[in-house]
Design a protein around this motif. Structure first.
Motif, mmCIF file in Angstrom:
data_model
loop_
_atom_site.group_PDB
_atom_site.id
_atom_site.type_symbol
_atom_site.label_atom_id
_atom_site.label_comp_id
_atom_site.label_asym_id
_atom_site.label_seq_id
_atom_site.Cartn_x
_atom_site.Cartn_y
_atom_site.Cartn_z
ATOM 1 N N HIS A 1 0.841 -1.203 0.000
ATOM 2 C CA HIS A 1 0.000 0.000 0.000
ATOM 3 C C HIS A 1 0.878 1.256 0.000
ATOM 4 O O HIS A 1 0.588 2.244 -0.679
ATOM 5 C CB HIS A 1 -0.903 -0.017 1.238
ATOM 6 C CG HIS A 1 -1.745 1.206 1.386
ATOM 7 N ND1 HIS A 1 -2.934 1.366 0.706
ATOM 8 C CD2 HIS A 1 -1.559 2.353 2.107
ATOM 9 C CE1 HIS A 1 -3.445 2.542 1.019
ATOM 10 N NE2 HIS A 1 -2.626 3.164 1.861
ATOM 11 N N LYS A 2 1.958 1.190 0.755
ATOM 12 C CA LYS A 2 2.842 2.361 0.860
ATOM 13 C C LYS A 2 3.807 2.475 -0.321
ATOM 14 O O LYS A 2 4.406 3.529 -0.534
ATOM 15 C CB LYS A 2 3.677 2.260 2.153
ATOM 16 C CG LYS A 2 2.966 2.757 3.389
ATOM 17 C CD LYS A 2 3.909 2.846 4.563
ATOM 18 C CE LYS A 2 4.820 4.075 4.455
ATOM 19 N NZ LYS A 2 5.683 4.221 5.627
ATOM 20 N N LEU A 3 4.007 1.370 -1.027
ATOM 21 C CA LEU A 3 5.057 1.296 -2.051
ATOM 22 C C LEU A 3 4.978 2.401 -3.119
ATOM 23 O O LEU A 3 6.002 3.064 -3.383
ATOM 24 C CB LEU A 3 5.046 -0.093 -2.699
ATOM 25 C CG LEU A 3 6.206 -0.412 -3.632
ATOM 26 C CD1 LEU A 3 7.534 -0.405 -2.877
ATOM 27 C CD2 LEU A 3 5.997 -1.760 -4.307
ATOM 28 N N PRO A 4 3.797 2.654 -3.738
ATOM 29 C CA PRO A 4 3.755 3.695 -4.774
ATOM 30 C C PRO A 4 4.231 5.054 -4.243
ATOM 31 O O PRO A 4 5.012 5.742 -4.910
ATOM 32 C CB PRO A 4 2.282 3.740 -5.177
ATOM 33 C CG PRO A 4 1.756 2.393 -4.827
ATOM 34 C CD PRO A 4 2.496 1.988 -3.605
ATOM 35 N N ALA A 5 3.788 5.431 -3.055
ATOM 36 C CA ALA A 5 4.188 6.724 -2.482
ATOM 37 C C ALA A 5 5.691 6.755 -2.205
ATOM 38 O O ALA A 5 6.375 7.762 -2.467
ATOM 39 C CB ALA A 5 3.403 6.963 -1.192
#
Lengths: 249, 328
Positions: free
Chosen positions: B78-82
């Motif tokens: 979930h955090k990866l793109p950001a």
């Protein structure tokens, strides 16, 4: 069945096993010919079951070599040795208690015979073979029952049937008659003799001397992890070392 | 009547589909989705537990570790793109939840494989203690991993739009239904297979199984990996369900206790046992939470577990089978 001449079925050289500081087996040499009926005796704690455990892969021997049908067994674990043709029954019966008797013998058919053959047995063939194996030990009518419904002698027979289901070349029967009555011992002996007649080489580990003497064509004696005698049964039990081990000084 | 495997798969997929469609048509109160999600989650967890505990005979108290590993895998994705955008100026689309579920399954499956190697040396109660200790090790690692919020936890914002229409909780409910269908289907397929019979032989006597030609280590590794993977998959949607993920709740002992209690109460010998246990206990717990107190949940489980272990060790399925035998 008499022992066949030719290359040995099993060849053990200098086998040794320790449990920490305790030497369970040391320098065991053993050759078994195809078709032989070998009796293995010795007092409690002499290393009989440890030897069977090492040969069948349940325990790992630290020293020595084991060759079965010319193949070095080093590094092979128990189920791989079973698939090669080494089978065993246990001193204390170890049935698969949640399964029917038919399923107890189905397991080795599925995992040993089918794993060994290029063309696996069909379900119908396996069912037929299960029934056949159980009828060989007079348990066919109880095929759907659970091991808890069996008597002691029937439990021993199931143990043998399951070992035979692996289609072994060499069978170790570890105290298959312990705790049985005279007539029950005769029943198990008859089963073992028939299996030998069918071509299975048998090593009988036993305390009941009358049974060992009537069954064996050769006798090996272990004491404190060492082999002290190996030869024709009558000669072996007259060996002074064997007499000393059994009767004392 | 003997139902073939393929027919069973068709039946449970049909049941799952009807269940989801019917719930969309009839349920308007979102609470029922939240409560139903938990019951479905326990169906997955207890079925996964039963593959190792019931079929193979290895008691696993580490459900929390596998479940949380799935949840934290999803949180990382979930955090990866950001993170990629901030650090490398790379633009990446948000990772869809089904991909997170697969990733959570892979991570927990690998953890399960590692646990499988414990079975080389540990059996019975020692294996059970080791799995409990394993949970503590994984929890300590997460507590000290700042990227996923450490001990203070991490907020997860649900995507604005849910696929399949409806609200996001309905989407989560549908996905958990799918996971329940898949896990029950896998458990039943194993149970009726040669592989299942082999696992049962390990449970009954490992030495005898090995002497019968069963490759016990390989089978235990498959069992632990599969069980762990399903638990991880059940955990992956958790961040979107709770929207705030922290170690205390995701490693909650309740997951371990429930996933043991439900198969024991339902019956461990059959795929239906964990399903019955989960529906029964899960529903009672949800009812107790809204009518009495949420603190009562584990007390109910504990009392029922003791009762069943003493009175009906083979669970509800065992009771029914015994009754049928008497009738026959």
């Amino acid at each position: 069945m008499t022992a066949e001449a030719g290359p040995p079925l099993l060849e053990v050289r200098g086998l040794g096993k320790r449990f920490g500081g305790f030497v369970a087996l040391e320098g065991i040499d053993l050759t078994i010919a195809k078709g032989e009926r070998l009796g293995l005796i010795g007092p409690n704690g002499s290393g009989k079951s440890t030897l069977v455990n090492c040969l069948t892969g349940t325990l790992h021997n630290e020293t020595g070599s084991i060759h079965f049908e010319g193949k070095d067994l080093r590094g092979l674990i128990a189920h791989e040795r079973t698939r090669l043709g080494l089978a065993r029954s246990f001193q204390l019966p170890k049935p698969f208690h949640s399964m029917s008797l038919a399923d107890n013998v189905r397991i080795p058919l599925l995992y040993t015979v089918n794993a060994r053959q290029r063309h696996a047995l069909s379900d119908a063939q396996i069912d037929e073979r299960c029934q056949e194996l159980l009828s060989h030990v007079n348990l066919a009518d109880k095929a759907r029952r659970r091991p808890r419904d069996l008597t002691q002698v029937e439990m021993r027979k199931l143990e043998l049937a399951r070992a035979v289901a692996t289609q072994p070349t060499l069978l170790f029967a570890d105290e298959a008659m312990a705790g049985l009555s005279h007539s029950e011992i005769e029943e198990i002996l008859a089963v073992l003799l028939r299996l030998n007649e069918e071509g299975i080489t048998i090593v009988l580990i036993e305390h009941i001397m009358s049974a060992v003497m009537s069954f064996s064509t050769r006798l090996m004696v272990l004491v404190a992890g060492h082999k002290i005698a190996d030869g024709p049964p009558q000669e072996a039990i007259r060996n002074p070392e064997v007499e000393r081990a059994y009767l004392g000084e | 009547m003997r139902v073939s495997n393929s027919l069973f798969w068709v039946l449970i997929v049909a049941v799952g589909t009807v269940f989801v469609v019917a719930s969309r048509l009839t349920i308007t109160n979102e609470y029922f989705y939240f409560a139903g999600y938990v019951v479905l989650e326990y169906i997955v967890l207890s079925t996964a537990w039963n593959i190792l505990g019931g079929y193979t005979g290895y008691t696993n108290f580490g459900t929390g570790a596998f479940f949380a590993a799935g949840a934290y895998s999803a949180a990382v994705l979930h955090k990866l793109p950001a993170t990629l955008h901030k650090t490398f100026d790379i633009t990446m689309a948000p990772v869809p939840l089904p991909v997170m579920i697969v990733a959570g399954g892979l991570v927990s499956g690998l953890m399960g494989l590692g646990t499988g190697y414990l079975t080389l040396r540990l059996r019975g109660v020692f294996f059970a203690i080791a799995t409990l200790a394993f949970t503590i090790v994984v929890q300590t690692l997460i507590v000290n991993w700042d990227y996923v919020g450490g001990s203070r936890g991490i907020y997860i914002i649900r995507p604005a739009n849910a696929p399949l229409g409806g609200g996001y909780i309905q989407y989560l409910f549908s996905l958990m239904t799918l996971l329940a269908v898949v896990s029950v289907g896998i458990a039943r397929t194993i149970e009726r297979s040669r592989f299942g019979l082999g696992l049962n032989s390990i449970r009954d006597d490992e030495l005898a199984a090995e002497a019968s030609g069963v490759p016990t280590l390989r089978m235990k590794l498959i069992s632990t990996a599969l069980s762990g993977a399903l638990m991880g998959m059940a955990g992956a949607p958790l961040p979107y369900y709770v929207t705030y993920l922290d170690p205390a709740s995701s490693f909650n002992l309740a997951y371990a206790v429930n996933s043991v209690a439900m198969p024991v109460i339902g019956g461990m010998q059959s795929w239906i046992g964990p399903v019955i246990g989960s529906i029964l206990l899960g529903t009672i717990q949800q009812l107790a939470t809204v009518t009495i107190s949420s603190a009562l949940n584990l007390l109910i489980v504990g009392v029922l577990l003791i009762l069943f272990v003493v009175i009906a060790p083979n669970g509800i399925v065992g009771l029914v089978q015994a009754w049928r035998r008497r009738e026959a």
